[in-house]
Design an enzyme around this catalytic site. Structure first.
Site, mmCIF file in Angstrom:
data_model
loop_
_atom_site.group_PDB
_atom_site.id
_atom_site.type_symbol
_atom_site.label_atom_id
_atom_site.label_comp_id
_atom_site.label_asym_id
_atom_site.label_seq_id
_atom_site.Cartn_x
_atom_site.Cartn_y
_atom_site.Cartn_z
ATOM 1 N N HIS A 92 -3.509 1.811 2.946
ATOM 2 C CA HIS A 92 -4.128 1.390 4.280
ATOM 3 C C HIS A 92 -5.785 1.864 4.486
ATOM 4 C CE1 HIS A 92 0.020 1.333 6.032
ATOM 5 N NE2 HIS A 92 0.396 2.160 5.073
ATOM 6 N N GLU A 104 11.495 4.309 4.162
ATOM 7 C CA GLU A 104 10.853 5.440 3.853
ATOM 8 C C GLU A 104 11.398 6.305 4.912
ATOM 9 O OE1 GLU A 104 6.197 6.998 4.224
ATOM 10 O OE2 GLU A 104 6.689 5.275 5.333
ATOM 11 N N HIS A 130 -0.736 -1.205 -1.992
ATOM 12 C CA HIS A 130 -0.252 -0.647 -0.748
ATOM 13 C C HIS A 130 -1.363 0.618 -0.584
ATOM 14 C CE1 HIS A 130 3.178 0.689 1.983
ATOM 15 N NE2 HIS A 130 2.466 1.795 1.867
ATOM 16 N N ASP A 168 -1.228 4.599 -0.955
ATOM 17 C CA ASP A 168 -0.798 4.609 0.273
ATOM 18 C C ASP A 168 -1.941 5.165 1.291
ATOM 19 O OD1 ASP A 168 0.889 4.385 2.686
ATOM 20 O OD2 ASP A 168 2.071 6.047 2.198
ATOM 21 N N ASP A 169 -2.240 6.487 1.408
ATOM 22 C CA ASP A 169 -3.397 7.041 2.126
ATOM 23 C C ASP A 169 -3.895 8.059 1.351
ATOM 24 O OD1 ASP A 169 -2.750 5.610 4.793
ATOM 25 O OD2 ASP A 169 -1.006 6.481 4.523
ATOM 26 N N HIS A 210 6.876 -2.192 5.812
ATOM 27 C CA HIS A 210 7.447 -0.857 5.699
ATOM 28 C C HIS A 210 8.564 -0.626 5.881
ATOM 29 C CE1 HIS A 210 2.987 -0.159 5.142
ATOM 30 N NE2 HIS A 210 3.271 1.161 5.069
#
Length: 339
Positions: free
Chosen positions: A21, A206, A19, A284-285, A203
């Site tokens: 991006h 969250e 996961h 994630d990021d 997603h």
């Protein structure tokens, strides 16, 4: 699960992440180089120390879009893919799945084919360099629709992906603002992708409450849930995740940075594991949240007193849940077993 064999740094523990991006993986050093390449100013979204400027989820999304605007050619995406995979390899990560957004690149005047050209080139360069250094890596890509762009736009993305099969594109998913629309509204897009042979994730759980996860499980052909941590608030849903062997792509530092939980020590990952939910670790990021896949592994191990074998379990579950052909999966699992 007390820590009797602490996790070592670097490549000593093989890692995998499911996961991340791709634009959100852009390291500030790379973004500076791309900005110079295109004559763009970074003051609107980057501080002098290289950290990105945002304060809550809404303007995090806005900052993400500003960073993404600097990545605007196939060459940029090649450089980004190579840069991130090699950074991951330095931390012992030998398998990565990226989320790609054709809608993002369209804003930059790029086509889906342009995107595929860039990420394929970057992957091949990273794979060649890492193999030459004795640490071969693998990566695959999951095309995502953007929730805040609506169900019709999602159908367009799914049709494009279905019409353009690519060996590195093995999944379909949905990102974007989880507070908009229902999961069910995107069922037509997911059906198109699933019928084209793509594995699916979305997603949920969250910023959306447990109902968002239930909505996804009820209406979308998903094998995994991105984040999904708020499932812990509903015991019946937790039992369903266990019964249906749904895998959660957990990103602890992201959850803390965005205010879901105050600290890593208060993150519900241990509760989910104790209940038998299948969980993985991802970043994630990462530069937005001052993390990396190595930091996720290391700091969750320290926060919970987890030993090396426990952390190796996250890698195993990631590989078992990866959107991969079985031959490559078997090779990676064998390599993990021998590590």
């Amino acid at each position: 699960m007390q820590n009797t064999n602490p996790v070592a740094s670097g490549q000593s523990l093989l890692k995998a992440e499911l996961h991340v991006h791709i634009e959100g993986a852009a390291h500030p050093e790379l973004v500076h180089r791309l900005a110079e390449r295109h004559g763009k100013n970074l003051d609107a979204f980057m501080r002098d120390d290289g950290t990105y400027i945002w304060s809550d989820f809404t303007n995090f999304l806005a900052c993400y879009d500003k960073v993404a605007a600097v990545i605007c050619t196939p060459e940029d995406y090649a450089d980004l893919t190579e840069d991130y995979l090699l950074r991951n390899a330095d931390e012992g990560c030998f398998y990565t799945e990226f989320f790609l957004s054709p809608d993002h690149v369209a804003l930059m005047g790029m086509s889906y084919d342009n995107l595929l050209e860039g990420i394929s080139e970057g992957y091949e360069r990273a794979k060649a360099k890492s193999s030459a250094q004795g640490f071969p890596l693998e990566a695959r890509f999951i095309v995502t629709c953007l929730r805040h762009m609506g169900p019709e736009a999602a159908i367009d993305v799914a049709r494009r992906v279905a019409a353009r099969p690519h060996p590195l594109v093995t999944g379909f998913g949905m990102g974007g603002d989880e507070r908009l629309y229902s999961q069910r509204a995107f069922a037509p897009a997911f059906t198109i992708a699933h019928d084209a042979g793509l594995a699916c994730t979305t997603h949920a759980g969250e910023f959306g409450n447990p109902l968002s996860v239930i909505d996804a499980l009820d209406h979308l052909p998903v094998a995994r849930i991105g984040h999904g941590v708020r499932s812990v608030e509903d015991p019946d849903l937790v039992r369903r995740l266990v019964d249906e062997a749904i895998v959660l792509e957990v990103c602890p530092h992201s959850n803390v940075a965005l205010g879901l939980y105050p600290t890593l020590a208060e993150h519900p990952l241990p509760i989910l594991i104790e209940a038998g939910v299948l969980t993985t670790l991802s970043s994630d990021d990462p530069p937005f949240f001052s993390t990396s896949v190595g930091k996720e592994y290391d700091e969750m191990a320290v926060a919970n007193g987890w030993d090396r074998e426990t952390m190796k379990g996250f890698t195993r579950r990631s590989l078992e849940a990866a959107f991969l052909d079985e031959a490559t999966r078997a090779q990676l699992l064998d390599r993990l077993d021998r590590s």
